[in-house]
Design a protein around this motif. Structure first.
Motif, PDB file in Angstrom:
ATOM      1  N   SER A   1       0.827  -1.203   0.000  1.00  0.00           N
ATOM      2  CA  SER A   1       0.000   0.000   0.000  1.00  0.00           C
ATOM      3  C   SER A   1       0.866   1.261   0.000  1.00  0.00           C
ATOM      4  O   SER A   1       0.599   2.210  -0.746  1.00  0.00           O
ATOM      5  CB  SER A   1      -0.916  -0.007   1.226  1.00  0.00           C
ATOM      6  OG  SER A   1      -1.645   1.184   1.303  1.00  0.00           O
ATOM      7  N   ALA A   2       1.897   1.277   0.832  1.00  0.00           N
ATOM      8  CA  ALA A   2       2.793   2.439   0.877  1.00  0.00           C
ATOM      9  C   ALA A   2       3.547   2.598  -0.441  1.00  0.00           C
ATOM     10  O   ALA A   2       3.726   3.718  -0.934  1.00  0.00           O
ATOM     11  CB  ALA A   2       3.768   2.311   2.036  1.00  0.00           C
ATOM     12  N   GLY A   3       3.972   1.488  -1.023  1.00  0.00           N
ATOM     13  CA  GLY A   3       4.661   1.548  -2.313  1.00  0.00           C
ATOM     14  C   GLY A   3       3.758   2.044  -3.415  1.00  0.00           C
ATOM     15  O   GLY A   3       4.180   2.840  -4.274  1.00  0.00           O
ATOM     16  N   LEU A   4       2.514   1.608  -3.405  1.00  0.00           N
ATOM     17  CA  LEU A   4       1.551   2.070  -4.409  1.00  0.00           C
ATOM     18  C   LEU A   4       1.269   3.562  -4.237  1.00  0.00           C
ATOM     19  O   LEU A   4       1.194   4.306  -5.218  1.00  0.00           O
ATOM     20  CB  LEU A   4       0.257   1.267  -4.299  1.00  0.00           C
ATOM     21  CG  LEU A   4      -0.802   1.518  -5.350  1.00  0.00           C
ATOM     22  CD1 LEU A   4      -0.275   1.186  -6.729  1.00  0.00           C
ATOM     23  CD2 LEU A   4      -2.037   0.701  -5.041  1.00  0.00           C
ATOM     24  N   GLY A   5       1.135   4.012  -2.992  1.00  0.00           N
ATOM     25  CA  GLY A   5       0.934   5.437  -2.735  1.00  0.00           C
ATOM     26  C   GLY A   5       2.116   6.264  -3.196  1.00  0.00           C
ATOM     27  O   GLY A   5       1.951   7.339  -3.779  1.00  0.00           O
ATOM     28  N   LEU A   6       3.317   5.774  -2.946  1.00  0.00           N
ATOM     29  CA  LEU A   6       4.522   6.484  -3.374  1.00  0.00           C
ATOM     30  C   LEU A   6       4.624   6.513  -4.898  1.00  0.00           C
ATOM     31  O   LEU A   6       4.982   7.549  -5.478  1.00  0.00           O
ATOM     32  CB  LEU A   6       5.754   5.822  -2.759  1.00  0.00           C
ATOM     33  CG  LEU A   6       7.053   6.595  -2.818  1.00  0.00           C
ATOM     34  CD1 LEU A   6       6.914   7.942  -2.117  1.00  0.00           C
ATOM     35  CD2 LEU A   6       8.165   5.792  -2.168  1.00  0.00           C
ATOM     36  N   ALA A   7       4.274   5.401  -5.547  1.00  0.00           N
ATOM     37  CA  ALA A   7       4.303   5.368  -7.011  1.00  0.00           C
ATOM     38  C   ALA A   7       3.268   6.331  -7.592  1.00  0.00           C
ATOM     39  O   ALA A   7       3.543   7.021  -8.590  1.00  0.00           O
ATOM     40  CB  ALA A   7       4.040   3.946  -7.505  1.00  0.00           C
TER      41      ALA A   7
ATOM     42  N   LEU B   1       6.650   3.449   4.014  1.00  0.00           N
ATOM     43  CA  LEU B   1       7.334   2.397   3.258  1.00  0.00           C
ATOM     44  C   LEU B   1       8.553   1.891   4.035  1.00  0.00           C
ATOM     45  O   LEU B   1       8.777   0.681   4.134  1.00  0.00           O
ATOM     46  CB  LEU B   1       7.746   2.908   1.880  1.00  0.00           C
ATOM     47  CG  LEU B   1       8.336   1.895   0.929  1.00  0.00           C
ATOM     48  CD1 LEU B   1       7.311   0.822   0.583  1.00  0.00           C
ATOM     49  CD2 LEU B   1       8.820   2.567  -0.338  1.00  0.00           C
ATOM     50  N   SER B   2       9.309   2.808   4.626  1.00  0.00           N
ATOM     51  CA  SER B   2      10.487   2.415   5.403  1.00  0.00           C
ATOM     52  C   SER B   2      10.097   1.634   6.656  1.00  0.00           C
ATOM     53  O   SER B   2      10.697   0.598   6.961  1.00  0.00           O
ATOM     54  CB  SER B   2      11.292   3.650   5.816  1.00  0.00           C
ATOM     55  OG  SER B   2      11.692   4.367   4.685  1.00  0.00           O
ATOM     56  N   LEU B   3       9.103   2.133   7.385  1.00  0.00           N
ATOM     57  CA  LEU B   3       8.681   1.484   8.627  1.00  0.00           C
ATOM     58  C   LEU B   3       8.152   0.080   8.375  1.00  0.00           C
ATOM     59  O   LEU B   3       8.596  -0.888   9.008  1.00  0.00           O
ATOM     60  CB  LEU B   3       7.612   2.320   9.326  1.00  0.00           C
ATOM     61  CG  LEU B   3       6.964   1.674  10.548  1.00  0.00           C
ATOM     62  CD1 LEU B   3       7.960   1.583  11.694  1.00  0.00           C
ATOM     63  CD2 LEU B   3       5.733   2.442  10.962  1.00  0.00           C
ATOM     64  N   PHE B   4       7.220  -0.058   7.447  1.00  0.00           N
ATOM     65  CA  PHE B   4       6.627  -1.370   7.211  1.00  0.00           C
ATOM     66  C   PHE B   4       7.608  -2.323   6.524  1.00  0.00           C
ATOM     67  O   PHE B   4       7.571  -3.531   6.755  1.00  0.00           O
ATOM     68  CB  PHE B   4       5.326  -1.244   6.427  1.00  0.00           C
ATOM     69  CG  PHE B   4       4.270  -0.492   7.197  1.00  0.00           C
ATOM     70  CD1 PHE B   4       3.968  -0.846   8.499  1.00  0.00           C
ATOM     71  CD2 PHE B   4       3.596   0.570   6.633  1.00  0.00           C
ATOM     72  CE1 PHE B   4       3.014  -0.151   9.218  1.00  0.00           C
ATOM     73  CE2 PHE B   4       2.642   1.268   7.343  1.00  0.00           C
ATOM     74  CZ  PHE B   4       2.346   0.912   8.642  1.00  0.00           C
TER      75      PHE B   4
END
Length: 85
Positions: free
Chosen positions: A39-45, A69-72
């Protein structure tokens, strides 16, 4: 006619049960960490695509996504099985 419980249990099953007792719910936790990393990667993308299209991306939102993204990712890494050679 009491049998020894240590001898009546399959050694592989015993090993798996002991591992589960040491780290309960590992599979569920890892699935949750993976879903949150995705989810964090998709948000960042999505933010990167918006920025490349010329839209303004708030730096606070970008920091939140990078932090998530770093935390998870770190939680997924630290929850790995360290017994696998």
């Amino acid at each position: 006619m009491g049998s020894d419980p240590k001898r009546s249990l399959d050694p592989e099953l015993r090993r798996r049960l002991l591992a589960e007792a040491k780290t309960p719910w590992r599979g569920l936790r890892r699935a949750l960490w993976f879903a949150l990393v995705a989810s964090a990667g998709l948000g960042l993308a999505t933010m990167a695509l918006r920025a490349s299209a010329g839209s303004e991306v708030a730096s606070g939102d970008l920091l939140i996504q990078v932090g998530a993204l770093s935390l998870f990712g770190a939680l997924l890494w630290f929850d790995r099985n360290r017994d696998d050679g």
